[in-house]
Design an enzyme around this catalytic site. Structure first.
Site, PDB file in Angstrom:
ATOM      1  N   PRO A  17     -58.558 -26.630 -42.269  1.00 42.93           N
ATOM      2  CA  PRO A  17     -58.633 -25.905 -41.120  1.00 42.93           C
ATOM      3  C   PRO A  17     -57.639 -24.723 -41.243  1.00 42.93           C
ATOM      4  O   PRO A  17     -56.762 -24.878 -41.415  1.00 42.93           O
ATOM      5  CB  PRO A  17     -58.139 -26.928 -40.163  1.00 42.93           C
ATOM      6  CG  PRO A  17     -57.578 -28.121 -40.974  1.00 42.93           C
ATOM      7  CD  PRO A  17     -57.956 -27.936 -42.367  1.00 42.93           C
ATOM      8  N   MET A  18     -58.251 -23.494 -40.764  1.00 40.75           N
ATOM      9  CA  MET A  18     -57.402 -22.329 -40.608  1.00 40.75           C
ATOM     10  C   MET A  18     -57.530 -21.661 -39.418  1.00 40.75           C
ATOM     11  O   MET A  18     -58.709 -21.226 -39.238  1.00 40.75           O
ATOM     12  CB  MET A  18     -57.525 -21.441 -42.040  1.00 40.75           C
ATOM     13  CG  MET A  18     -57.036 -22.024 -43.207  1.00 40.75           C
ATOM     14  SD  MET A  18     -57.398 -20.880 -44.447  1.00 40.75           S
ATOM     15  CE  MET A  18     -59.242 -21.286 -44.882  1.00 40.75           C
ATOM     16  N   CYS A 106     -48.966 -27.374 -37.639  1.00 41.63           N
ATOM     17  CA  CYS A 106     -48.838 -26.041 -37.348  1.00 41.63           C
ATOM     18  C   CYS A 106     -47.515 -25.877 -36.842  1.00 41.63           C
ATOM     19  O   CYS A 106     -46.806 -26.554 -36.034  1.00 41.63           O
ATOM     20  CB  CYS A 106     -49.783 -25.784 -36.266  1.00 41.63           C
ATOM     21  SG  CYS A 106     -49.738 -24.211 -35.815  1.00 41.63           S
ATOM     22  N   LYS A 148     -53.127 -34.262 -40.051  1.00 48.10           N
ATOM     23  CA  LYS A 148     -52.515 -33.362 -41.098  1.00 48.10           C
ATOM     24  C   LYS A 148     -51.078 -33.134 -40.615  1.00 48.10           C
ATOM     25  O   LYS A 148     -51.212 -32.811 -39.510  1.00 48.10           O
ATOM     26  CB  LYS A 148     -53.512 -32.212 -41.183  1.00 48.10           C
ATOM     27  CG  LYS A 148     -53.201 -31.302 -42.292  1.00 48.10           C
ATOM     28  CD  LYS A 148     -54.058 -30.388 -42.338  1.00 48.10           C
ATOM     29  CE  LYS A 148     -53.924 -29.450 -43.600  1.00 48.10           C
ATOM     30  NZ  LYS A 148     -53.001 -28.341 -43.360  1.00 48.10           N
ATOM     31  N   GLY A 210     -51.744 -27.336 -49.787  1.00 50.83           N
ATOM     32  CA  GLY A 210     -50.543 -26.458 -50.031  1.00 50.83           C
ATOM     33  C   GLY A 210     -50.479 -25.524 -51.322  1.00 50.83           C
ATOM     34  O   GLY A 210     -50.617 -26.434 -52.429  1.00 50.83           O
ATOM     35  N   ASP A 211     -50.711 -24.499 -51.102  1.00 47.94           N
ATOM     36  CA  ASP A 211     -50.717 -23.442 -52.545  1.00 47.94           C
ATOM     37  C   ASP A 211     -51.861 -23.963 -53.402  1.00 47.94           C
ATOM     38  O   ASP A 211     -51.643 -23.887 -54.620  1.00 47.94           O
ATOM     39  CB  ASP A 211     -49.333 -23.605 -53.295  1.00 47.94           C
ATOM     40  CG  ASP A 211     -48.348 -23.078 -52.505  1.00 47.94           C
ATOM     41  OD1 ASP A 211     -48.294 -22.258 -51.431  1.00 47.94           O
ATOM     42  OD2 ASP A 211     -46.999 -23.378 -53.011  1.00 47.94           O
ATOM     43  N   ARG A 234     -56.017 -20.804 -47.953  1.00 49.67           N
ATOM     44  CA  ARG A 234     -56.001 -19.216 -48.421  1.00 49.67           C
ATOM     45  C   ARG A 234     -56.644 -19.091 -49.679  1.00 49.67           C
ATOM     46  O   ARG A 234     -57.212 -17.869 -49.686  1.00 49.67           O
ATOM     47  CB  ARG A 234     -54.637 -18.772 -48.440  1.00 49.67           C
ATOM     48  CG  ARG A 234     -53.639 -18.680 -47.352  1.00 49.67           C
ATOM     49  CD  ARG A 234     -52.417 -18.409 -47.709  1.00 49.67           C
ATOM     50  NE  ARG A 234     -51.577 -19.170 -48.352  1.00 49.67           N
ATOM     51  CZ  ARG A 234     -50.554 -19.122 -49.182  1.00 49.67           C
ATOM     52  NH1 ARG A 234     -50.200 -17.829 -49.156  1.00 49.67           N
ATOM     53  NH2 ARG A 234     -49.983 -19.930 -49.848  1.00 49.67           N
TER      54      ARG A 234
END
Length: 348
Positions: A17-18, A106, A148, A210-211, A234
């Site tokens: 989710p972004m 978040c 999360k 992450g990453d 991302r």
């Protein structure tokens, strides 16, 4: 509805989710590219509770038929409101809903200053109360509840494993761990070892986050941490093909492992040719993305599409000129002309 384990078994590589990114158009493209599961942007439970049927929170819940089922992520700090809105979502979305995920990671001030998002990692009792309330509200309807969260609030108060165990005891069906502290926001390195530690100490499925910017990042996270799944955030921006590539590399690694248990992922990666989009395929994807956004969001399409268009062109010759031009246009028609002109320029 399927269990979280079923989704992971079918495909363990998910779209994270972004906020401001994961609208229906983007999720459809990632699903078509091979994402095992997609998530909505985080949706305010309080926003759903207090506002009208046409508010911004409800717009985030617009699902496309090509992508369902979708996991819906909600956030908040009031267990009663969270539970009641989760139940409404289950009743409204039916089989289009995969499960309810609760955002406890978040880091942005406007969220944590209200005690929401990663602020809940400083209040394990409230976090557990929220999970328990939602499970009680929707568990009887056959819906799983997941969460999360991050490594912790800051380095001095790392509590990942204890927090994970607290949520598991409260009824969470799966846990996604992002390897940064809240104090890092999006800076620094996401620590994978913390994902492995959580995996060792809970019985429910663990998803790493992450990453993850390449297919190698996705598969190596699974291999190194023992996690049951991995979320890509991302790395998918302007690059839905990362899901295709990750599936290809994971499949190759599993096949080679059966033949030679000592083979390393690095060796398999060097020997595997992954699907790589041409610039023309990037432009075709960008055009389709624009069409989907127009279909789902009408008049607000250009605002949503600008950042995606820039991401699709990252690294291409002339991308800086494209970025400059796209900020001066005022309609989707202008965007189409700009994309066509850029396409023609690159084809010379």
């Amino acid at each position: 509805m399927s269990s979280v384990e079923t989704y992971l078994k079918e495909n363990p590589i998910w779209l994270a989710p972004m906020a401001g990114v994961n609208d229906a158009a983007f999720r459809v493209l990632c699903k078509e590219a091979g994402a095992g599961l997609t998530f909505t942007e985080m949706v305010s439970a309080k926003g759903l509770h207090y506002s009208s049927s046409n508010n911004n929170s409800r717009m985030l819940l617009k699902l496309a038929p090509e992508e369902v089922p979708v996991a819906v992520q909600i956030f908040g700090a009031d267990p009663t409101i969270m539970a009641s809105q989760a139940r409404v979502l289950v009743e409204q979305l039916g089989n289009n809903l995969a499960f309810i995920d609760v955002n406890m990671g978040c880091p942005v001030p406007k969220v944590v200053n209200k005690g929401e998002g990663s602020a809940l990692m400083r209040s394990s009792e409230l976090a557990a109360e929220i999970i328990a309330a939602i499970v009680e509200a929707v568990g009887g309807l056959g819906t799983c509840v997941t969460a999360k969260f991050r490594r912790g609030w800051d380095e001095e108060s790392e509590n990942t494993v204890a927090f994970a165990q607290t949520l598991e005891a409260a009824g969470a069906s799966a846990l996604t761990v992002h390897g940064r502290f809240r104090s890092q926001f999006y800076r620094g390195v996401s620590e994978r070892s913390v994902i492995a530690r959580v995996k060792e100490h809970v019985a429910v499925p663990v998803i790493g986050s992450g990453d993850v910017l390449t297919a190698y990042d996705a598969v190596s996270m699974l291999v190194e941490t023992g996690a049951d799944g991995v979320m890509i955030a991302r790395g998918a921006q302007g690059n839905p093909w990362i899901f295709t590539q990750s599936a290809e590399l994971l499949s190759a690694y599993r096949t080679e492992q059966k033949l030679n248990p000592t083979v390393t992922l690095e060796e398999v990666s060097r020997a595997t040719t992954l699907t790589t989009p041409t610039y023309r395929e990037r432009f075709d994807m960008m055009r389709r993305h624009a069409q989907l956004i127009e279909r789902y969001f009408g008049g607000k399409s250009l605002v949503r599409m600008r950042k995606h268009a820039i991401w699709y062109c990252a690294g291409l010759p002339g991308a800086s000129f494209f970025r400059h031009e796209i900020n001066s246009i005022s309609s989707m028609e202008d965007l189409t002309k700009l994309i066509d002109a850029y396409d023609t320029y690159l084809s010379r």
